[in-house]
Design a protein around this motif. Structure first.
Motif, short mmCIF file in Angstrom:
data_model
loop_
_atom_site.label_atom_id
_atom_site.label_comp_id
_atom_site.label_asym_id
_atom_site.label_seq_id
_atom_site.Cartn_x
_atom_site.Cartn_y
_atom_site.Cartn_z
N PRO A 154 0.63 -1.28 -0.05
CA PRO A 154 0.16 -0.06 0.01
C PRO A 154 0.82 1.11 0.08
CG PRO A 154 -0.27 -0.90 2.23
CD PRO A 154 0.59 -1.78 1.28
N ARG A 155 2.26 1.26 0.32
CA ARG A 155 2.97 2.32 0.32
C ARG A 155 4.22 2.28 -0.43
NH1 ARG A 155 1.74 6.27 3.79
NH2 ARG A 155 3.89 7.15 3.99
N LEU A 156 4.50 1.48 -1.20
CA LEU A 156 5.90 1.32 -2.14
C LEU A 156 5.85 2.36 -3.16
CD1 LEU A 156 8.21 -0.43 -2.16
CD2 LEU A 156 7.02 -1.57 -4.27
N PHE A 157 6.78 3.34 -2.54
CA PHE A 157 7.13 4.47 -3.56
C PHE A 157 8.20 4.35 -4.38
CE2 PHE A 157 4.85 6.69 0.15
CZ PHE A 157 3.61 6.62 -0.46
N SER A 158 9.23 3.55 -3.70
CA SER A 158 10.54 3.51 -4.50
C SER A 158 11.06 2.09 -4.63
CB SER A 158 11.42 4.24 -3.71
OG SER A 158 13.02 3.94 -4.07
N LEU A 159 11.64 1.94 -5.91
CA LEU A 159 12.13 0.66 -6.35
C LEU A 159 13.39 0.46 -7.07
CD1 LEU A 159 11.75 -2.68 -6.63
CD2 LEU A 159 10.28 -2.01 -8.61
N SER A 160 14.42 -0.17 -6.82
CA SER A 160 15.67 -0.11 -7.36
C SER A 160 16.13 -1.61 -7.76
CB SER A 160 16.59 0.53 -6.69
OG SER A 160 16.42 2.08 -6.51
N ILE A 161 16.62 -1.85 -8.79
CA ILE A 161 16.96 -3.05 -9.18
C ILE A 161 18.51 -3.11 -9.84
CG2 ILE A 161 16.68 -5.22 -10.65
CD1 ILE A 161 13.69 -4.34 -10.71
N HIS A 162 19.64 -3.79 -9.10
CA HIS A 162 20.87 -3.63 -9.64
C HIS A 162 21.41 -5.16 -9.99
CE1 HIS A 162 20.79 0.50 -7.86
NE2 HIS A 162 20.46 -0.10 -7.01
N ASP A 163 22.10 -5.18 -11.15
CA ASP A 163 23.01 -6.29 -11.44
C ASP A 163 22.38 -7.45 -11.28
OD1 ASP A 163 25.07 -4.20 -11.98
OD2 ASP A 163 25.53 -4.16 -9.76
N ILE A 164 21.37 -7.83 -12.17
CA ILE A 164 20.78 -9.13 -12.03
C ILE A 164 21.62 -10.07 -12.13
CG2 ILE A 164 19.01 -10.51 -13.15
CD1 ILE A 164 17.28 -8.28 -13.40
N LYS A 165 21.70 -11.18 -11.55
CA LYS A 165 22.87 -12.07 -11.45
C LYS A 165 23.18 -12.93 -12.77
CE LYS A 165 24.31 -16.24 -8.86
NZ LYS A 165 24.19 -17.13 -7.84
N ASP A 166 21.99 -13.19 -13.53
CA ASP A 166 22.06 -14.05 -14.83
C ASP A 166 22.00 -13.22 -16.11
OD1 ASP A 166 19.32 -13.72 -14.10
OD2 ASP A 166 18.60 -15.33 -14.71
N HIS A 167 22.55 -12.10 -15.59
CA HIS A 167 22.57 -11.05 -16.92
C HIS A 167 21.64 -10.88 -17.90
CE1 HIS A 167 26.69 -10.64 -15.53
NE2 HIS A 167 26.83 -11.91 -15.73
N LEU A 168 20.24 -10.62 -17.31
CA LEU A 168 19.19 -10.43 -18.10
C LEU A 168 19.10 -9.80 -19.44
CD1 LEU A 168 16.00 -11.62 -18.23
CD2 LEU A 168 15.62 -9.58 -16.86
N LYS A 169 18.97 -10.02 -20.44
CA LYS A 169 19.15 -9.27 -21.78
C LYS A 169 17.86 -8.65 -22.14
CE LYS A 169 23.43 -10.78 -21.99
NZ LYS A 169 24.60 -10.21 -21.74
#
Length: 586
Positions: A154-169
């Motif tokens: 109900p209050r998620l304002f910020s999301l960060s995703i860094h360096d996915i392990k299996d190198h998603l293309k």
């Protein structure tokens, strides 16, 4: 303080504060014990600590802290890291299960333990106060599993995703999931992969996202960028970094309707200025801040007239502008075919905006930056002790980063690089943040920069890698007739001979600043420097500044007594401005 501002340190702009009643302390009580601090102060302290550490350290201290920790006003951050010990991981998991409603930030960097962790708890609607989530180093399937659950928060304002392990293309699924989050204001995606892409179709009216600030640190074409931001009509800040080459033609730059966009930071390689201009025109936005970083493949990026025309025609509301371009020379100093004319941002348009040219030389790389003029180190006095007004045309600065591993004591390459940049711009200020620069090299550098006004050094070396050559000695002897340097700053004085050398190197100096970093008596430090001043050679010197972290009014009195009793100066004034002590005489 009437409220606690629970700042997300990286996303201060979007955070909405929670309001709690302020603790009152009687005005007749002197706050000398930690117990007397208000709850608000403790909440601010907790913001800098891991929530699990706070919980286990404070919960059982006493009844007050127990109530403080369990209060709904106490919102905590949790950090999981691959290097965390198993005991800490278990404590953190236990804390999360028991205190879901007090967690407002989770940072997970778990490339090796994700399966176990995700199996033991799920991020779902029970995390009713969670506002920030950072996911790093995790496999793409686990990322997707987590993203599926996030719309219920109900209050998620910020999301960060860094360096996915299996190198998603292919990032299409990631963006599709992110755009379903109903309250998201900030999104950041970062990867070092060079061949990422998306295949999103342009958004329909029912697919719009609430995102207002987006950071894209991955490769994509401008066509893909156009599709992505079609989902974000409320976007106000965009940080777009294309690290590698992109396929671009005028036909692929589609209209980018971003009526709310006021901030753009963009980094691109191998992009012609004309193509960049087309991109700016396509945005049709009301930009107030524009920061551009581009590889130096087109001299138009350093053409002040072209920038002036672009800003006047298409960016009329622009308030802040900065530009960085790079030239990669390595050890080969062949002139760049792209440099055609000197870099001159000195028309009335740029003077009004106080924009100047700064240059940095480092390991075969030359960086030119066009940015607003900032206060210089010798302009840091509240009472304007130093009359340091400098014309706009004399504001350009060069910073020299000297790496022994790169030059291998062969500084001819560095000298040639300075000659190289002098062909496109003059410099009046130089900084050399190098520990123990050889004085012979320094003499050579200043000899080819005779127009310098200010000099800032870290420290000096007198005999490494060699002694002065006869040519360098001759240059030093002639400095009385050639030097125009007025302001000198030495951050680390290793020995008193440093001052002797600077007096000879910069005989026209008016102002000398030295940072005190010794364990010996500070009065002896000041006394030795005053005794080294040659009033015949340095007849223009009028101000000494000593940066002393322990400076206080008592120290000023001791200096006055020492100077008067030993007759080190006459007709002088001494004053303190924070940690700086200024000695001035006529």
């Amino acid at each position: 303080m009437n409220q606690i501002k629970r700042d997300l340190r990286f996303n201060r702009f979007y955070y909405q504060p929670a309001i709690c009643p302020q603790d009152k302390i009687g005005t007749d009580v002197q706050t000398t014990l930690i117990e007397n601090l208000s709850n608000e102060i403790f909440y601010m302290i907790f913001d800098y600590l891991d929530g699990c550490h706070v919980y286990h350290a404070f919960l059982n201290l006493n009844e007050r802290f127990q109530q403080l920790i369990k209060s709904s006003c106490c919102l905590l951050k949790i950090r999981f890291h691959a290097l965390s010990k198993k005991k800490h991981m278990n404590k953190s998991k236990q804390f999360i299960v028991l205190n879901k409603q007090q967690i407002f930030s989770i940072h997970m960097w778990l490339p090796s333990r994700t399966d176990q962790l995700c199996a033991e708890f799920t991020i779902n609607s029970t995390f009713s106060r969670l506002e920030s989530l950072v996911l790093g180093g995790m496999p793409s399937d686990q990322i997707m599993s987590l993203l599926i659950e996030l719309p219920c928060l109900p209050r998620l304002f910020s999301l960060s995703i860094h360096d996915i392990k299996d190198h998603l293309k292919d990032l299409t699924d990631i963006y599709q999931m992110v755009f379903t989050l109903p309250l998201l204001k900030y999104f950041k995606y970062t990867t070092n992969d060079v061949d990422t892409s998306t295949s999103l179709l342009s958004a329909t009216h029912k697919q719009f996202s609430t995102i207002e600030h987006m950071v894209m640190r991955h490769c994509c074409t401008f066509e893909q960028l156009s599709s992505i931001i079609s989902y974000t009509p409320q976007l106000r800040r965009l940080d777009f970094s294309d690290t590698y080459n992109i396929a671009l033609s005028y036909e692929t730059i589609l209209p980018l309707p971003l009526p709310n966009l006021t901030y753009l930071r963009i980094r691109v390689h191998h992009l012609l200025f004309d193509e960049f201009e087309t991109f700016i025109r396509a945005m049709n936005s009301k930009l107030k801040v524009l920061c551009v970083c581009a590889d130096y493949k087109d001299s138009s990026y350093l053409d002040s007239d072209q920038w002036e025309e672009l800003i006047i025609k298409y960016l009329p509301k622009l308030k802040k502008f900065s530009l960085e371009t790079y030239v990669h020379l390595g050890r080969s100093l062949n002139p760049s075919p792209y440099i055609e004319e000197p870099i001159q941002f000195n028309s009335s348009f740029w003077i009004e905006r106080q924009m100047i040219v700064n240059t940095r030389i480092e390991d075969g790389l030359i960086m030119y930056s066009i940015q607003p003029l900032k206060k210089r180190w010798y302009e840091d006095t509240q009472d304007k002790i130093i009359n340091s007004s400098v014309k706009h045309s004399q504001s350009n600065q060069v910073i020299l980063h000297i790496n022994d591993m790169f030059y291998k004591d062969n500084y001819e390459v560095l000298i040639e690089m300075i000659h190289y940049v002098l062909s496109v711009s003059l410099f009046y200020h130089v900084e050399i943040p190098y520990d123990r620069i050889f004085i012979g090299l320094l003499i050579q550098i200043l000899d080819i920069l005779p127009q310098l006004i200010s000099l800032k050094l870290l420290s000096l070396s007198f005999n490494k890698p060699r002694k002065l050559s006869s040519k360098e000695i001759d240059i030093l002897s002639s400095r009385k007739n050639t030097s125009q340097i007025k302001y000198v700053y030495l951050e680390k004085m290793i020995k008193i001979e440093d001052i002797d050398f600077l007096m000879k190197l910069c005989p026209s100096m008016v102002y000398l600043r030295i940072d005190y970093a010794y364990k010996n008596n500070v009065e002896s430090f000041v006394r030795n420097i005053l005794k080294k001043i040659d009033y015949k050679l340095n007849e223009d010197l009028r101000v000494l500044c000593f940066h002393i972290p322990t400076a206080d009014n008592e120290m000023i009195k001791k200096f006055e007594n020492m100077i008067d009793s030993e007759k080190l100066l006459v007709n002088y004034t001494i004053q303190r401005d924070g940690e700086n002590i200024y000695l001035q005489w006529k």
